[in-house]
Motif scaffolding. Structure first.
Motif, PDB file in Angstrom:
ATOM      1  N   LEU A   6      -1.961   2.497 -10.486  1.00 24.06           N
ATOM      2  CA  LEU A   6      -3.264   2.023 -10.929  1.00 24.06           C
ATOM      3  C   LEU A   6      -3.119   0.750 -11.753  1.00 24.06           C
ATOM      4  O   LEU A   6      -3.841  -0.235 -11.537  1.00 24.06           O
ATOM      5  N   LEU A   7      -2.191   0.747 -12.673  1.00 26.46           N
ATOM      6  CA  LEU A   7      -1.988  -0.433 -13.529  1.00 26.46           C
ATOM      7  C   LEU A   7      -1.561  -1.649 -12.724  1.00 26.46           C
ATOM      8  O   LEU A   7      -1.972  -2.769 -13.023  1.00 26.46           O
ATOM      9  N   GLU A   8      -0.761  -1.444 -11.679  1.00 29.36           N
ATOM     10  CA  GLU A   8      -0.350  -2.569 -10.830  1.00 29.36           C
ATOM     11  C   GLU A   8      -1.554  -3.164 -10.087  1.00 29.36           C
ATOM     12  O   GLU A   8      -1.692  -4.388  -9.993  1.00 29.36           O
ATOM     13  N   ILE A   9      -2.414  -2.310  -9.566  1.00 29.16           N
ATOM     14  CA  ILE A   9      -3.614  -2.784  -8.864  1.00 29.16           C
ATOM     15  C   ILE A   9      -4.522  -3.538  -9.829  1.00 29.16           C
ATOM     16  O   ILE A   9      -5.021  -4.622  -9.521  1.00 29.16           O
ATOM     17  N   LEU A  10      -4.724  -2.977 -11.005  1.00 34.03           N
ATOM     18  CA  LEU A  10      -5.581  -3.625 -11.998  1.00 34.03           C
ATOM     19  C   LEU A  10      -4.989  -4.954 -12.461  1.00 34.03           C
ATOM     20  O   LEU A  10      -5.736  -5.893 -12.760  1.00 34.03           O
ATOM     21  N   SER A  11      -3.681  -5.054 -12.479  1.00 37.86           N
ATOM     22  CA  SER A  11      -3.034  -6.307 -12.869  1.00 37.86           C
ATOM     23  C   SER A  11      -3.349  -7.426 -11.869  1.00 37.86           C
ATOM     24  O   SER A  11      -3.620  -8.561 -12.261  1.00 37.86           O
ATOM     25  N   TRP A  96      -0.288  -7.570   0.286  1.00 41.51           N
ATOM     26  CA  TRP A  96      -0.399  -6.824  -0.959  1.00 41.51           C
ATOM     27  C   TRP A  96      -0.901  -5.405  -0.698  1.00 41.51           C
ATOM     28  O   TRP A  96      -0.370  -4.438  -1.234  1.00 41.51           O
ATOM     29  N   VAL A  97      -1.922  -5.280   0.141  1.00 36.71           N
ATOM     30  CA  VAL A  97      -2.503  -3.971   0.438  1.00 36.71           C
ATOM     31  C   VAL A  97      -1.442  -3.029   1.004  1.00 36.71           C
ATOM     32  O   VAL A  97      -1.455  -1.829   0.718  1.00 36.71           O
ATOM     33  N   GLN A  98      -0.503  -3.562   1.774  1.00 35.03           N
ATOM     34  CA  GLN A  98       0.543  -2.716   2.362  1.00 35.03           C
ATOM     35  C   GLN A  98       1.444  -2.084   1.302  1.00 35.03           C
ATOM     36  O   GLN A  98       2.150  -1.118   1.585  1.00 35.03           O
ATOM     37  N   THR A  99       1.411  -2.595   0.086  1.00 29.94           N
ATOM     38  CA  THR A  99       2.224  -2.046  -0.998  1.00 29.94           C
ATOM     39  C   THR A  99       1.486  -0.959  -1.787  1.00 29.94           C
ATOM     40  O   THR A  99       2.080  -0.338  -2.668  1.00 29.94           O
ATOM     41  N   LEU A 100       0.219  -0.740  -1.480  1.00 36.39           N
ATOM     42  CA  LEU A 100      -0.608   0.192  -2.247  1.00 36.39           C
ATOM     43  C   LEU A 100      -0.371   1.633  -1.801  1.00 36.39           C
ATOM     44  O   LEU A 100       0.119   1.878  -0.694  1.00 36.39           O
TER      45      LEU A 100
END
Length: 187
Positions: A6-11, A96-100
């Motif tokens: 979550l923190l990575e996405i928000l970053s 980026w999405v592929q890393t989620l």
């Protein structure tokens, strides 16, 4: 979703607070991409009663993520953006999405594909609102910040996107009225 994920996405999303758009706010500073996305989502929420057959939760989700690719590329004004720019933004977004996490990856990928296809009522509504929000914001900015080409663009931008909806056509007409008044006042 794990807290670290979550923190990575928000970053990444936080970059949209820093990346500015071509347009200015009514106070005279550049609008951020995040501010545009927030108000776009608010528009969708407020218009839910006008579109009872539309999955407005899905539209709001589109509004919230539609410019996440600009976290990597910055904002390019529509009149300068090329197909190559769009492909680059979409590729960086997809990378980026592929890393989620899997569920988030699937949702973001599906939403982007739906937005790009412009076939569902939800995608059409999101796109129309995206264009209208930009025109509204320009009307709220000082006219001294407008480029010469924006005088005509203000009246044509989004016109094609609202054709599917009588309500949006009325909204566009009202926005155009505000644009004409602004131009006549010169402020």
């Amino acid at each position: 979703m794990k807290p670290a994920e979550l923190l990575e996405i928000l970053s990444v999303a936080e970059k949209l607070k820093c990346n500015t758009r071509h347009c200015y706010t009514s106070s005279g500073r550049h609008e951020s991409v995040a501010e545009h996305s927030w108000r776009l989502a608010l528009m969708a929420m407020l218009l839910a009663p006008e579109f009872p057959e539309t999955d407005m939760d899905r539209v709001i989700r589109m509004c919230l993520i539609h410019d996440l690719g600009e976290a990597f590329t910055g904002d390019i004004p529509t009149f300068d953006k090329t197909d190559a720019d769009t492909r680059k933004e979409d590729a960086l977004y997809d990378q980026w999405v592929q890393t989620l996490p899997e569920k988030t990856r699937e949702e973001f990928s599906c939403l982007l594909a739906e937005m790009n296809a412009q076939e569902t009522p939800e995608a059409k509504l999101y796109k129309a609102l995206d264009k209208l929000e930009a025109v509204i914001q320009h009307n709220e900015s000082d006219i001294s910040t407008w480029l010469p080409l924006e005088y005509d663009l203000q009246l044509s931008y989004g016109a094609e996107n609202v054709r599917f909806s009588p309500y949006l056509q009325k909204l566009k007409a009202q926005i155009d009225c505000c644009t004409r008044e602004k131009i006549a006042r010169g402020k």
